[in-house]
Scaffold this motif. Sequence first.
Motif, PDB file in Angstrom:
ATOM      1  N   LEU A 136       0.672 -18.741  -0.681  1.00  0.00           N
ATOM      2  CA  LEU A 136       0.575 -19.959   0.120  1.00  0.00           C
ATOM      3  C   LEU A 136       1.545 -20.215   1.014  1.00  0.00           C
ATOM      4  CD1 LEU A 136      -0.264 -22.668  -2.563  1.00  0.00           C
ATOM      5  CD2 LEU A 136      -1.819 -21.952  -0.843  1.00  0.00           C
ATOM      6  N   THR A 137       2.634 -19.520   0.909  1.00  0.00           N
ATOM      7  CA  THR A 137       3.791 -19.555   1.809  1.00  0.00           C
ATOM      8  C   THR A 137       3.148 -18.687   3.242  1.00  0.00           C
ATOM      9  OG1 THR A 137       5.520 -19.764   0.345  1.00  0.00           O
ATOM     10  CG2 THR A 137       6.108 -18.620   2.448  1.00  0.00           C
ATOM     11  N   GLY A 138       2.780 -17.580   2.817  1.00  0.00           N
ATOM     12  CA  GLY A 138       2.082 -16.718   3.789  1.00  0.00           C
ATOM     13  C   GLY A 138       1.168 -17.426   4.463  1.00  0.00           C
ATOM     14  N   MET A 139       0.277 -17.881   3.984  1.00  0.00           N
ATOM     15  CA  MET A 139      -0.976 -18.586   4.376  1.00  0.00           C
ATOM     16  C   MET A 139      -0.483 -19.866   5.287  1.00  0.00           C
ATOM     17  SD  MET A 139      -3.751 -20.768   2.457  1.00  0.00           S
ATOM     18  CE  MET A 139      -2.903 -21.996   2.404  1.00  0.00           C
ATOM     19  N   SER A 140       0.166 -20.471   5.046  1.00  0.00           N
ATOM     20  CA  SER A 140       0.810 -21.648   5.820  1.00  0.00           C
ATOM     21  C   SER A 140       1.528 -21.319   6.845  1.00  0.00           C
ATOM     22  CB  SER A 140       1.894 -22.622   4.825  1.00  0.00           C
ATOM     23  OG  SER A 140       1.213 -23.096   3.677  1.00  0.00           O
ATOM     24  N   TRP A 220       5.507   0.269   0.311  1.00  0.00           N
ATOM     25  CA  TRP A 220       4.295   1.164   1.103  1.00  0.00           C
ATOM     26  C   TRP A 220       3.186   0.317   1.054  1.00  0.00           C
ATOM     27  CZ3 TRP A 220       4.890   4.916   4.014  1.00  0.00           C
ATOM     28  CH2 TRP A 220       6.030   5.827   4.113  1.00  0.00           C
ATOM     29  N   SER A 221       2.973  -0.566   0.051  1.00  0.00           N
ATOM     30  CA  SER A 221       1.832  -1.455  -0.052  1.00  0.00           C
ATOM     31  C   SER A 221       1.941  -2.572   1.174  1.00  0.00           C
ATOM     32  CB  SER A 221       1.875  -2.551  -1.218  1.00  0.00           C
ATOM     33  OG  SER A 221       1.650  -1.505  -2.272  1.00  0.00           O
ATOM     34  N   HIS A 222       2.952  -3.013   1.717  1.00  0.00           N
ATOM     35  CA  HIS A 222       3.205  -3.749   2.869  1.00  0.00           C
ATOM     36  C   HIS A 222       3.147  -2.778   4.137  1.00  0.00           C
ATOM     37  CE1 HIS A 222       5.649  -6.650   5.432  1.00  0.00           C
ATOM     38  NE2 HIS A 222       5.166  -7.388   4.716  1.00  0.00           N
ATOM     39  N   PHE A 223       3.483  -1.548   3.984  1.00  0.00           N
ATOM     40  CA  PHE A 223       3.277  -0.795   5.229  1.00  0.00           C
ATOM     41  C   PHE A 223       1.978  -0.513   5.193  1.00  0.00           C
ATOM     42  CE2 PHE A 223       2.502   3.350   6.860  1.00  0.00           C
ATOM     43  CZ  PHE A 223       3.488   3.565   7.834  1.00  0.00           C
ATOM     44  N   THR A 224       0.878  -0.404   4.696  1.00  0.00           N
ATOM     45  CA  THR A 224      -0.134   0.062   4.576  1.00  0.00           C
ATOM     46  C   THR A 224      -1.215  -1.033   5.107  1.00  0.00           C
ATOM     47  OG1 THR A 224       0.189   1.630   3.096  1.00  0.00           O
ATOM     48  CG2 THR A 224      -2.132   1.342   3.587  1.00  0.00           C
ATOM     49  N   VAL A 225      -1.088  -2.327   4.588  1.00  0.00           N
ATOM     50  CA  VAL A 225      -1.959  -3.345   4.649  1.00  0.00           C
ATOM     51  C   VAL A 225      -1.708  -4.361   5.789  1.00  0.00           C
ATOM     52  CG1 VAL A 225      -3.234  -3.034   2.463  1.00  0.00           C
ATOM     53  CG2 VAL A 225      -1.330  -4.840   2.968  1.00  0.00           C
ATOM     54  N   GLN A 226      -0.384  -4.267   6.155  1.00  0.00           N
ATOM     55  CA  GLN A 226       0.085  -5.330   7.105  1.00  0.00           C
ATOM     56  C   GLN A 226      -0.193  -4.989   8.476  1.00  0.00           C
ATOM     57  OE1 GLN A 226       3.164  -5.838   9.007  1.00  0.00           O
ATOM     58  NE2 GLN A 226       3.570  -7.680   9.123  1.00  0.00           N
ATOM     59  N   PHE A 227       0.133  -3.857   8.864  1.00  0.00           N
ATOM     60  CA  PHE A 227       0.441  -3.460  10.111  1.00  0.00           C
ATOM     61  C   PHE A 227      -0.691  -3.559  11.087  1.00  0.00           C
ATOM     62  CE2 PHE A 227      -1.531   0.513   9.128  1.00  0.00           C
ATOM     63  CZ  PHE A 227      -2.127   0.970  10.356  1.00  0.00           C
ATOM     64  N   SER A 228      -1.741  -3.382  10.535  1.00  0.00           N
ATOM     65  CA  SER A 228      -3.151  -3.274  11.830  1.00  0.00           C
ATOM     66  C   SER A 228      -3.498  -4.817  12.303  1.00  0.00           C
ATOM     67  CB  SER A 228      -4.310  -2.828  10.956  1.00  0.00           C
ATOM     68  OG  SER A 228      -5.196  -2.607  12.013  1.00  0.00           O
ATOM     69  N   ILE A 264      -5.803 -17.933   5.921  1.00  0.00           N
ATOM     70  CA  ILE A 264      -5.644 -18.968   5.263  1.00  0.00           C
ATOM     71  C   ILE A 264      -6.471 -19.052   4.106  1.00  0.00           C
ATOM     72  CG2 ILE A 264      -5.592 -21.628   5.149  1.00  0.00           C
ATOM     73  CD1 ILE A 264      -4.777 -21.380   8.398  1.00  0.00           C
ATOM     74  N   ALA A 265      -7.872 -18.554   4.494  1.00  0.00           N
ATOM     75  CA  ALA A 265      -8.885 -18.910   3.265  1.00  0.00           C
ATOM     76  C   ALA A 265      -8.614 -17.647   2.367  1.00  0.00           C
ATOM     77  CB  ALA A 265     -10.255 -18.632   4.034  1.00  0.00           C
ATOM     78  N   ALA A 266      -8.231 -16.444   2.717  1.00  0.00           N
ATOM     79  CA  ALA A 266      -7.924 -15.450   1.799  1.00  0.00           C
ATOM     80  C   ALA A 266      -6.663 -15.772   0.942  1.00  0.00           C
ATOM     81  CB  ALA A 266      -7.853 -14.106   2.495  1.00  0.00           C
ATOM     82  N   GLY A 267      -5.621 -16.338   1.314  1.00  0.00           N
ATOM     83  CA  GLY A 267      -4.275 -16.515   0.710  1.00  0.00           C
ATOM     84  C   GLY A 267      -4.508 -16.935  -0.728  1.00  0.00           C
ATOM     85  N   PRO A 268      -5.133 -17.980  -1.050  1.00  0.00           N
ATOM     86  CA  PRO A 268      -5.126 -18.489  -2.342  1.00  0.00           C
ATOM     87  C   PRO A 268      -5.994 -17.917  -3.199  1.00  0.00           C
ATOM     88  CG  PRO A 268      -5.535 -20.510  -0.631  1.00  0.00           C
ATOM     89  CD  PRO A 268      -5.696 -19.213   0.033  1.00  0.00           C
ATOM     90  N   LEU A 269      -7.093 -17.002  -2.619  1.00  0.00           N
ATOM     91  CA  LEU A 269      -7.952 -16.269  -3.425  1.00  0.00           C
ATOM     92  C   LEU A 269      -7.069 -15.150  -3.840  1.00  0.00           C
ATOM     93  CD1 LEU A 269     -11.310 -16.317  -1.556  1.00  0.00           C
ATOM     94  CD2 LEU A 269     -10.618 -17.487  -3.459  1.00  0.00           C
ATOM     95  N   MET A 270      -6.309 -14.442  -2.932  1.00  0.00           N
ATOM     96  CA  MET A 270      -5.434 -13.425  -3.388  1.00  0.00           C
ATOM     97  C   MET A 270      -4.372 -13.550  -4.291  1.00  0.00           C
ATOM     98  SD  MET A 270      -5.528 -10.075  -2.118  1.00  0.00           S
ATOM     99  CE  MET A 270      -6.485 -10.409  -0.632  1.00  0.00           C
ATOM    100  N   GLY A 271      -3.953 -14.992  -4.092  1.00  0.00           N
ATOM    101  CA  GLY A 271      -2.874 -15.288  -5.214  1.00  0.00           C
ATOM    102  C   GLY A 271      -3.353 -15.318  -6.413  1.00  0.00           C
ATOM    103  N   GLY A 322      -3.133  -9.653   5.962  1.00  0.00           N
ATOM    104  CA  GLY A 322      -1.901 -10.391   5.841  1.00  0.00           C
ATOM    105  C   GLY A 322      -1.727 -11.141   4.331  1.00  0.00           C
ATOM    106  N   PRO A 323      -2.531 -11.692   3.698  1.00  0.00           N
ATOM    107  CA  PRO A 323      -2.284 -12.137   2.304  1.00  0.00           C
ATOM    108  C   PRO A 323      -2.179 -10.981   1.438  1.00  0.00           C
ATOM    109  CG  PRO A 323      -4.023 -13.374   3.276  1.00  0.00           C
ATOM    110  CD  PRO A 323      -3.595 -12.338   4.221  1.00  0.00           C
ATOM    111  N   GLY A 324      -3.056  -9.636   1.934  1.00  0.00           N
ATOM    112  CA  GLY A 324      -3.002  -8.429   1.090  1.00  0.00           C
ATOM    113  C   GLY A 324      -1.478  -7.911   0.999  1.00  0.00           C
TER     114      GLY A 324
END
Length: 443
Positions: A136-140, A220-228, A264-271, A322-324
């Motif tokens: 939720l922090t990342g989503m907000s 490495w998880s952050h590296f791979t899914v966040q940058f694009s 924003i929609a994906a954040g709670p689902l990912m959490g 982002g949520p990932g």
Amino acid sequence: MTYPRAWLIWIIGVFAYLVAVSQRTSFGVVGLEATERFHASAAQISFFTVLQLLVYAALQIPVGVLVDRFGSRAMLAGGAVLMGLGQLELAFADSIPGGVLGRVLVGAGDAMTFVSVIRLIPLWFAPSKVPLLTQLTGMSGQLGQLFSVVPFAIILHAAGWTPAFLTLAGMSGLAVVLVLVLLQDLPPGHPAPKPSQGLRATGVSLSAAWRQPGTRLGMWSHFTVQFSGTVFAMTWGYPFLLSAQGLDAVTASALMALYVAAAIAAGPLMGSFVARHPLRRSTMVLLISGATAAAWAAVLLQPARSPLWLLASLVVVLAVGGPGSMIGFDFARTFNPAHRIGTATGIVNVGGFMAALLAIFLIGVTLDALHLAGFSPAGLYSLDAFRLAFCVQFVLLAGGAGAILVIRRKVRRQMAAQGVVVPPLLKTLAGRRRPAAERRRDP
């Protein structure tokens, strides 16, 4: 336990992060205006964001150490001051050096924000709430990007460059006041952190966090899914949509707003997924990485401009990254003791932004090289040029996924030695009840 003032503390922290995201992403919607204002090439425009992200990434580990030592309140206030000064500088800059200085200050202040907010959550809330609140922090915070896409862009086009960036500076000033007046580092009765024991103790803490395979898996998880998604939102998405795909400004802004809404929609689902299936956190990271590669391939392999529905699909997939990427911070939390969370979170946060700055810089250099070679007679930001330049991302996606697979094996061997075994994926999908130890830590 969750303390009575916890929600107020979290809201103030989230607002500070929202302001930081708006500062960070504001340059993503001024690429064409900045090219004219500073008489800059594509590589020079990319350098603004690359240097900002380089400062951000370089400061993550020092900031993690400092927030463990001095607390979130001091770091959040200091970060907001730096970002405000950076936007003031940028508001009146009319040369590349002046603009770069502004972005460096923004990057330094931004670097002090997210880690500080994340550190507050496990101190003020019960452990069962931490994964969802991290999401939720990342989503907000993504609402800050929505501000830069819509209100900031409106002010930019209606009132001009200087009023737009002065508005951002004013937001930083408000964040400073709220943090200093309302935010507390620790709940009542919580023991204060031990005094720093010097550089050697700091080095020991940093080394311990890095040696923990779970920390490196998070990085490495952050590296791979966040940058694009960061590349798209901060620098090249808007020029790609306008110049290469031929969209009008309203439609391009709508797609950027869709990016924020999807995140924003994906954040709670990912959490919720992370809380219920901690055994499959790294599997989710790999699935998101594969979806990102597939979405880019579908767009870049189009013989002509992509239909709007395909561009919208790409935007949604990038937004999920982002949520990932927050899964990486959950690895840092679950594999490190409380006194080392800031340091471990800083290490994880380096990953995605190092990948982003590499991608942004290489895309800018490739665009310039293709233009100078006469490959893109339709212009610097032509569709053919972007097709080749964006292929840089596939190399980073493949490298990150490979690193995740290697380090995940180390993490699972470590857990097996502690008596925790990851069951086959099909058993998890079938809903088999897992022991408490597995639900608490596994990747």
